[in-house]
Design an enzyme around this catalytic site. Structure first.
Site, PDB file in Angstrom:
ATOM      1  N   ASP A  13      40.303  13.193  18.503  1.00 52.30           N
ATOM      2  CA  ASP A  13      39.660  13.155  19.822  1.00 52.30           C
ATOM      3  C   ASP A  13      40.028  11.916  20.628  1.00 52.30           C
ATOM      4  O   ASP A  13      39.248  11.441  21.461  1.00 52.30           O
ATOM      5  CB  ASP A  13      38.122  13.243  19.699  1.00 52.30           C
ATOM      6  N   LYS A  16      44.490  13.311  23.114  1.00 50.36           N
ATOM      7  CA  LYS A  16      45.858  13.830  22.974  1.00 50.36           C
ATOM      8  C   LYS A  16      46.168  14.899  24.008  1.00 50.36           C
ATOM      9  O   LYS A  16      47.235  14.896  24.629  1.00 50.36           O
ATOM     10  CB  LYS A  16      46.048  14.399  21.554  1.00 50.36           C
ATOM     11  N   GLY A  40      40.328  20.393  19.245  1.00 51.27           N
ATOM     12  CA  GLY A  40      39.829  20.707  20.587  1.00 51.27           C
ATOM     13  C   GLY A  40      40.489  19.713  21.514  1.00 51.27           C
ATOM     14  O   GLY A  40      40.142  18.538  21.496  1.00 51.27           O
ATOM     15  N   HIS A  41      41.485  20.140  22.251  1.00 50.89           N
ATOM     16  CA  HIS A  41      42.253  19.240  23.117  1.00 50.89           C
ATOM     17  C   HIS A  41      41.893  19.513  24.569  1.00 50.89           C
ATOM     18  O   HIS A  41      42.178  20.596  25.091  1.00 50.89           O
ATOM     19  CB  HIS A  41      43.755  19.414  22.873  1.00 50.89           C
ATOM     20  N   GLN A 222      44.046  16.298  15.247  1.00 50.61           N
ATOM     21  CA  GLN A 222      43.239  15.365  14.462  1.00 50.61           C
ATOM     22  C   GLN A 222      43.806  13.939  14.647  1.00 50.61           C
ATOM     23  O   GLN A 222      44.348  13.645  15.686  1.00 50.61           O
ATOM     24  CB  GLN A 222      43.194  15.762  12.973  1.00 50.61           C
TER      25      GLN A 222
END
Ligand code: GDP
Ligand code: IMO
Ligand code: MG
Length: 420
Positions: A13, A16, A40-41, A222
């Site tokens: 988080d 990215k 979750g980007h 990650q």
């Protein structure tokens, strides 16, 4: 041409998605190499926030090739939902996205197994996103998995039944009851959608594109401190999140790697269990969580917050061969009279610079306190216009890591980015 890698140096988080989207005009290809829907980007433009889980963050840029590499574990149901929510016509998407035939599939029963294993761990649970990541990589390593390329085979239905019946036996043994029939319908709808996309041996595609002079950006998921080998095992994810993972997860040789961009927040966050030496269980931590909107993009869970941890950052830089640093969320640190940076650890009264093996080590962070700044920096686009004390903070990080900070992010939008 060589490939650049962008990856997280902390516990995920770091931002990215935002930076991959911001950099993608400079690249022809954006490729995810590991992880799956646990990611979750987030990225933001025209005042709209998008959250991607499986699809590379270059997808909103026309004319780019996005690749889901062999190192990714793909859940067809999540894939279908994500494709539906993108707001891009399907006929355009099928031209922009290619999937490795060797990417392993997450079955509905993998997700249930994830929950069953977590329940069994009781107090020692990992805090998994429950997306089936661990069980899917387990089947890959034990050579039982199904792969994206298999969906074209005539016997695919039987292969699915055989594997899911093994999972159901396991679930019975674990005494974990769950009805997955609705999930299965969804999953097979996802399989039908996948068939509309190019599924091929993307290692050829990527190497051919590199040989043809195309620029490739590998997008990590990650972060280094969640790496299966180098993170705080077992409180990690099930893939290699480090730069070496890009070679195995895409099929490119180490000699093809040019730059390794290491991305980090100006402070630290972690979601899920495991050691976090600089964690702040006080109002400062609460302030960072509130101001930084530190809630998981995949699970909505509150993220644990703390000061920047330089021993962990230096460790991550070393493992990855990081060539440049990108600092995110600098705007969140405005408003402190002083900010702290952990420069070393004290364990059992002894000073050390190393991240310990034992997760139960009581780590006392040794802090350096630097003067804070109050200015709202979200509108600033030139490094020299940043507050003096923020520049000193950045220069302190550079001096203590030996790596230049070449991007400073001051907001979630793709344009809220300062290039140095
Ligand atoms: P990722 O998993 O590394 O892509 O990061 P996430 O998307 O899970 O979390 C990063 C969060 O911070 C998202 O909500 C982003 O919109 C937001 N974000 C990214 N960069 C910045 C920044 O510089 N400032 C602020 N305030 N928010 C940012
Ligand atoms: P992005 O790509 C933050 C964490 C989970 C849990 C551990 C194992 O958005 O940075 P898993 O579901 O992989 O079995 O969970 O890893 N985790 C993440 N934390 N960002 C992520 O992805 C994460 N993906 C997994 O919270 O502690
Ligand atoms: Mg995320």
């Amino acid at each position: 041409m060589k490939i650049d890698i962008l990856l997280g140096l902390q516990w995920g988080d770091e931002g990215k998605g935002k930076i991959v989207d911001a950099l993608s005009p400079d690249y022809d290809v954006i490729a995810r190499f590991q992880g799956g829907p646990n990611a979750g980007h987030s990225l933001e433009f025209n005042n709209v926030k998008h959250i991607l889980h499986l699809i590379p963050s270059g997808i909103f840029r026309e004319g780019k090739t996005n690749i889901i590499g062999n190192g990714v574990v793909l859940d067809p149901a999540v894939f279908r939902k994500e494709i539906d929510e993108l707001g891009i016509p399907l006929n355009e998407l099928t031209g922009r996205l290619v999937i490795s035939s060797k990417a392993n599939l997450i079955l509905p029963t993998h997700r249930i197994l994830d929950a069953a294993y977590e329940q069994k761990k009781g107090n020692l649970k990992i805090g998994s996103t429950l997306k089936g990541i661990g069980p899917a990589y387990t089947d890959k390593a034990s050579r039982n998995g199904l792969r994206a390329g298999d969906i074209m085979l005539e016997g695919f239905g039987t292969m699915y039944k055989e594997l899911s019946s093994v999972h159901n036996e396991l679930l019975k043994f674990l005494r974990y009851d769950s009805d997955i029939s609705a999930n299965e319908i969804d999953w097979f709808r996802g399989i039908e959608l996948l068939k509309k996309f190019r599924i091929e041996n993307t290692e050829y595609l990527i190497n051919n594109l590199l040989s043809a002079g195309k620029r490739v950006l590998a997008e990590g998921a990650q972060g280094t401190m969640l790496d299966l080998d180098f993170g705080s095992y077992p409180y990690v994810t099930s893939s290699n999140t480090i730069s070496a993972g890009a070679c195995t997860g895409l099929g490119v040789s180490p000699g093809r790697i040019a730059e390794v961009f290491g991305i980090f927040k100006a402070y630290c966050t972690r979601v899920g269990s495991g050691p976090f030496p600089t964690e702040l269980n006080d109002e400062t931590g609460e302030f960072l969580r509130k101001k930084g909107v530190e809630f998981g993009a995949t699970t909505g869970r509150p993220r644990r917050c703390g000061w920047l941890d330089l021993p962990a950052l230096r460790y991550a830089i070393m493992i990855n061969g990081t060539t440049r640093l990108f600092m995110m969320k600098a705007d969140i640190l405005s408003g402190f009279s002083s900010v702290k940076v952990c420069t070393s650890y004290r364990i059992n009264g002894r000073a050390t610079d190393q991240v310990p093996f034992d997760n139960n080590s009581v780590i006392e962070p040794v802090y350096t306190e630097l003067p804070g700044w109050n200015e709202d920096i979200t509108g600033i686009r030139k490094y020299d216009n940043l507050p003096r004390n923020l520049r000193s903070y950045i220069e302190f990080i550079e001096k203590n890591t030996g790596i230049p900070v070449t991007i400073v992010s001051v907001g979630p939008d793709r344009n809220s980015t300062i290039f140095r």
